[in-house]
Design an enzyme around this catalytic site. Structure first.
Site, mmCIF file in Angstrom:
data_model
loop_
_atom_site.group_PDB
_atom_site.id
_atom_site.type_symbol
_atom_site.label_atom_id
_atom_site.label_comp_id
_atom_site.label_asym_id
_atom_site.label_seq_id
_atom_site.Cartn_x
_atom_site.Cartn_y
_atom_site.Cartn_z
ATOM 1 C CG HIS A 576 32.048 6.807 58.119
ATOM 2 N ND1 HIS A 576 32.057 8.175 58.061
ATOM 3 C CD2 HIS A 576 31.759 6.503 59.413
ATOM 4 C CE1 HIS A 576 31.796 8.677 59.264
ATOM 5 N NE2 HIS A 576 31.613 7.687 60.096
ATOM 6 C CG HIS A 581 26.930 6.738 60.705
ATOM 7 N ND1 HIS A 581 26.628 7.692 61.644
ATOM 8 C CD2 HIS A 581 28.290 6.717 60.628
ATOM 9 C CE1 HIS A 581 27.741 8.234 62.117
ATOM 10 N NE2 HIS A 581 28.771 7.657 61.511
ATOM 11 C CG HIS A 768 31.671 4.509 63.980
ATOM 12 N ND1 HIS A 768 31.990 5.440 64.938
ATOM 13 C CD2 HIS A 768 31.183 5.196 62.927
ATOM 14 C CE1 HIS A 768 31.695 6.647 64.480
ATOM 15 N NE2 HIS A 768 31.200 6.533 63.265
ATOM 16 C CG ASN A 772 34.221 8.693 62.793
ATOM 17 O OD1 ASN A 772 33.645 9.333 61.914
ATOM 18 N ND2 ASN A 772 34.470 9.217 63.996
ATOM 19 C CB ILE A 918 31.017 11.760 66.425
ATOM 20 C CG1 ILE A 918 31.368 13.101 65.767
ATOM 21 C CG2 ILE A 918 32.149 10.751 66.210
ATOM 22 C CD1 ILE A 918 30.453 14.213 66.096
#
Length: 918
Positions: A576, A581, A768, A772, A918
């Site tokens: 993740h 990110h 993602h 997520n 997010i």
């Protein structure tokens, strides 16, 4: 020469004279500046402005005399000029304080009289006198009176008279004379023969006092560098230079500077020596780069950057910050997390320290009952100066503080998490479906140094595994592709000794073997849990199987819990945070620095960069920082980011981030040219991969058609200087520590480019989303997916073994996170799983960005992409109803929806946003 006619909404007839803008210098070194002195009104009532440039100041020859109220008509004038109007759309704040409303009214008044915003139109054609783009300039004057559907949108007008040979307008320079910034949505020019010309902006325009340079806005025409109209070539270059900055100084909130730095801002040694963290850079601790903030170093460590603590924001370029709707949603989520975190604090008043769960009903209470406050507890909290007004209002409503929503994993079947088939199902259709691999070789061997970590052979023997293979040999099962492994041994073992030295942390390095039987079910058959060797025992490897009597039944459950804890840590820190990110951030920085906003690839990538730098900055501030929530709530503790760095060093490579390549690497698919995406799944009922390949193929088709449209000429990719600089910077700066790896894709052909872009867009969107938005649905019930374990599994010679025999349930619960840890991570997972109301989903365009490009062929291709995603959504719905697909349907089984393209706001467990938001 030109004049400006007052807007029809202006009540006074004011003749306006302007001098043409003259630019100093010539050729490549020219810098466009618009220095606008204060406007002054002469004794005769006319407004006169002088635009100086270097040593020259020219006056306009003949002003167009005012005729009072204008009829608003646009078009040709008698003198051979063309009257055009710029409609400037500005967005106001939705919630304003009284002082802000008064300031807005003043700005509204100032803009109406032409003293707030200066606009300069730049032609695509060269002025032979100045050797730069032809230009005309005016100020915003007057307010448009037509009603707008959005009360937060304001439109202003600026009128121009341009020469008949002005040509097409390709850029606008805009200067903000106000004392504060404003948010510019777009500018539309009306009056040219070719129709309205759109200049999409969606950007903050800073005040001239913060930066005297005028902002450059290009029209919605995508152009390769070689296709740039001559009149705006210099502006294209100037805009990129302004975005790159000079790499010096501390960044200010109003800046829009994109630059690189290392991860040296996670620790806070000045506050506490125990909060010091190593800098993630170089051969020993490689890591992707982050956005540079330029803060000074800490006093304790000259290599670490000083921190900004909440509520003060970490710098990101101004246009990367959350918009108001997103900020309100995120703030509400943080308040909810704070409310949740009060729950264990209340419980702690009845105990000297944080306490574990003692029975499953205490966990159920989080969802069923909430927490009741005694009067004195309620008073203490309300009077706490740290508690805000809104929280006090929530608490004054009644005694119940707050309840958690029931997570999806137990909503249909509260006992599903106990079953082996559910444990296995989640490796294919859960929160982290990207680590299971085909077992290709036996015996299983470690690649770690045996001198340090002991013999490389696994304790999972051939005889032990064959007991579970229904008569097959290990060799036959491997040949038939029926054995799979979840292997965290080599990744975790170097950290286990340090982790286990932390208070309240106990971990193993794990391997889990799964057997895929002929009925189409995957089931776990053996778990190996390893500790580092000690002088008294070079082999410290324990093997657990699902036994058939009480003791082995419970030790098997504890072993599965330890595997889930490892899986949770790897998911959060590697799959993740790192692989989506952190690895996406250099792509975003390089895109802004090297690709003009006119560039077609910039326009393609722009929706997939939204909010990512801001959410990453917030994560560095309070999630992955030293002493932050991730360290407090996941097994690796203070070594969390070192583990993430080690995974980057040994596992991450760009070419394997493509979904088909990753599936083939893990042995979960084989190459098959007859299948979509060229791969065939080894396990057909693999929801993440099956749905993911549909999304991947749709993205790939859209990207390939887009690239083909702009790069149809031979060598057009290699001759695109901006594009080549972009890819070189991603490799050599953004991923500097991996710059010399041989696996980086080449960028020579349109096929190369399509592959790179498809991978980037997949990571930002589908990948993602898949890992997520299931965080709360799967992780919100701590026994299903504990983020850490606090005890090792009791052995017969351990002091606690007798307690385990007497009350195995209590041993299990006391091994899970404490009530404080559990409620904290549940609150964070709830926030991270939440879609904002302003979310922008794959295949959709924000209504405010409808004019992002004026290429009708591209818009048709995008419509086809959107239609394909709608088809995929229906395909996924049908798959979730298919009784033959047992991993996504059946009694108590939640449907697999993480790769459904669309969602509403909130925690829905579905939806693919365009970007990592997010």
């Amino acid at each position: 020469m030109f004049s400006v006619k007052p807007d029809c909404s202006s009540k006074a007839g004011i003749a306006v004279r302007r001098s043409p803008a003259i630019f100093s210098g010539s050729g490549k070194s020219r810098r466009y500046r618009l220095r606008v002195p204060e406007l002054r009104v002469n004794g005769k009532g006319s407004v006169r402005a002088v635009i100086s440039s270097g040593d020259k100041t020219l006056e306009a020859a003949s002003p167009l005399e005012s005729k009072g109220e204008s009829n608003g008509s646009l078009g040709s004038l008698r003198g051979g000029g063309i009257e055009v109007r710029a409609v400037v759309t500005v967005r106001k704040k939705m919630k304003e304080k009284l002082a802000e409303k008064m300031a807005d009214q003043w700005e509204f008044f100032v803009n109406g009289f032409g003293q707030g915003i200066i606009i300069q139109l730049i032609s695509e054609e060269i002025d032979p006198v100045t050797n730069s783009g032809k230009s005309v300039e005016s100020s915003v004057r007057g307010w448009l009176t037509r009603p707008l559907t959005n009360s937060h949108i304001v439109e202003y007008a600026a009128n121009f008279t341009v020469p008949s040979d002005f040509g097409c307008s390709g850029a606008i320079l805009i200067t903000n004379l106000h004392s504060k910034e404003f948010y510019l949505l777009e500018i539309v020019i009306h009056g040219f023969d070719e129709g309205p010309v759109f200049f999409p902006a969606s950007t903050w325009i800073h005040s001239r006092k913060d930066n005297p340079e005028s902002r450059i806005i290009f029209k919605n025409q995508a152009s390769l560098p070689s296709q740039t109209p001559p009149g705006i070539k210099d502006l294209r270059r100037e805009d990129l230079l302004s975005i790159r900055g000079n790499g010096k100084g501390e960044r200010k909130p109003h800046d829009r500077i994109y630059d690189y730095d290392v991860y040296n801002d996670l620790g806070n040694p000045d506050k506490d020596e125990d909060l010091a963290r190593p800098v993630l850079v170089g051969e020993e601790r490689p890591y992707p780069r982050r956005c540079r903030t330029g803060r000074p170093p800490t006093k304790s460590d000259p290599f670490s950057e000083s921190r900004i603590e909440k509520p003060h924001p970490v710098y990101v370029p101004r246009d990367e910050t959350f918009e108001e709707i997103k900020q309100n949603t995120f703030s509400a989520g943080r308040m909810k997390a704070m409310l949740h975190n009060l729950i264990p604090s209340i419980a702690a008043t009845m105990s000297s320290s944080d306490i574990p769960f003692k029975c499953f009903s205490e966990i159920d209470k989080l969802y069923n009952d909430g927490f009741l406050l005694k009067d004195e507890e309620h008073k203490d909290i309300v009077e706490n100066p740290l508690v805000g007004r809104m929280m006090k209002q929530v608490m004054s409503i009644g005694q119940t503080l707050l309840k958690y929503e029931i997570p999806a994993i137990i909503k249909r079947d509260r006992f599903a998490w106990l079953r082996d088939n559910e444990f296995a199902r989640q490796t294919l259709a859960g929160l982290n479906p990207v680590n299971i691999e085909l077992l290709k070789e036996f015996p299983i061997l470690s690649k770690l140094d045996p001198a340090v970590y002991g013999p490389p052979e696994s304790a999972l023997t051939k005889e032990l595994i064959e007991q579970e293979l229904n008569g097959l040999s290990v060799e036959e099962a491997i040949e038939d592709k029926r054995l799979f492994i979840l292997d965290y041994h080599d990744m975790l073992l170097p950290f286990i000794k340090k982790i286990n030295a932390l208070p309240g942390r106990k971990s193993y390095a794990s391997r889990t073997i799964f057997f895929f039987n002929k009925t189409g079910f995957l089931r776990p058959i053996a778990i190996e849990l390893s500790l580092p060797p000690t002088p008294s025992s070079l082999r410290n490897k324990l093997v657990y199987t699902h036994g058939h009597y009480a003791t082995t039944h419970w030790t098997w459950k504890l072993a599965k819990a330890h595997v889930c804890s490892n899986d949770a840590g790897v998911h959060q820190l590697v799959n993740h945070w790192l692989k989506t990110h952190a690895c996406m951030e250099p792509y975003i920085i390089a895109t802004h620095r090297q690709l003009s906003s006119m560039h077609p690839i910039y326009k393609l990538l722009h929706p997939h960069m939204r909010y990512t730098l801001e959410i990453n900055a917030l994560a560095r501030q309070s999630l992955i920082n030293g002493g932050g929530i991730i360290e407090a709530s996941f097994s690796p503790g203070k070594y969390a980011m070192e583990l993430s760095s080690a995974a980057y060093k040994s596992l991450w490579r760009f070419d394997m981030e493509a979904l088909p390549a990753d599936l083939i690497r893990r042995g979960m698919a084989v190459e098959d040219s007859s299948m979509p995406c060229g791969v065939k799944l080894v396990i057909e009922d693999y929801p993440y991969a099956a749905d993911g390949l549909l999304i991947w193929s749709a993205i790939q088709e859209w990207v390939e058609s887009y690239v083909e449209h702009f790069y149809s000429e031979p060598d057009s990719v290699t001759s695109d200087l901006e594009l080549q600089a972009w890819w070189n910077e991603i490799k050599n700066k953004g991923h500097h520590d991996k710059r010399n790896e041989p696996w980086w894709p080449k960028l020579n052909t349109k096929e190369d480019l399509s592959g790179i872009l498809t991978t980037m867009i997949w990571i930002a969107s589908g990948q993602h989303a898949a890992i997520n938005f299931g965080q709360y649905p799967f992780g919100g019930y701590m026994p299903n997916r504990p983020t850490l374990m606090r005890r090792l599994i009791p052995q017969e010679n351990d002091p606690d073994y007798e307690k385990f025999i007497l009350n195995p349930q209590l041993t299990f619960l006391s091994s899970l996170p404490t009530q404080l840890q559990a409620t904290k991570i549940m609150a964070v997972q709830d926030t991270l799983s939440t879609h904002s109301p302003d979310e922008e989903y794959l295949g959709q365009v924000n209504p405010l960005h409808n004019h992002w490009i004026n290429d009708h062929e591209i818009l048709k291709l995008f419509d086809r992409f959107s239609a394909r995603l709608e088809e995929i959504e229906e395909i996924i719905h049908q798959r979730n109803k298919n009784n033959h697909l047992k991993n996504r349907s059946g009694a108590g089984i939640p449907p697999y929806e993480l790769l459904l393209p669309t969602s509403g706001p909130g925690v829905t467990g579905r939806g693919i946003p365009n970007s990592i938001s997010i």
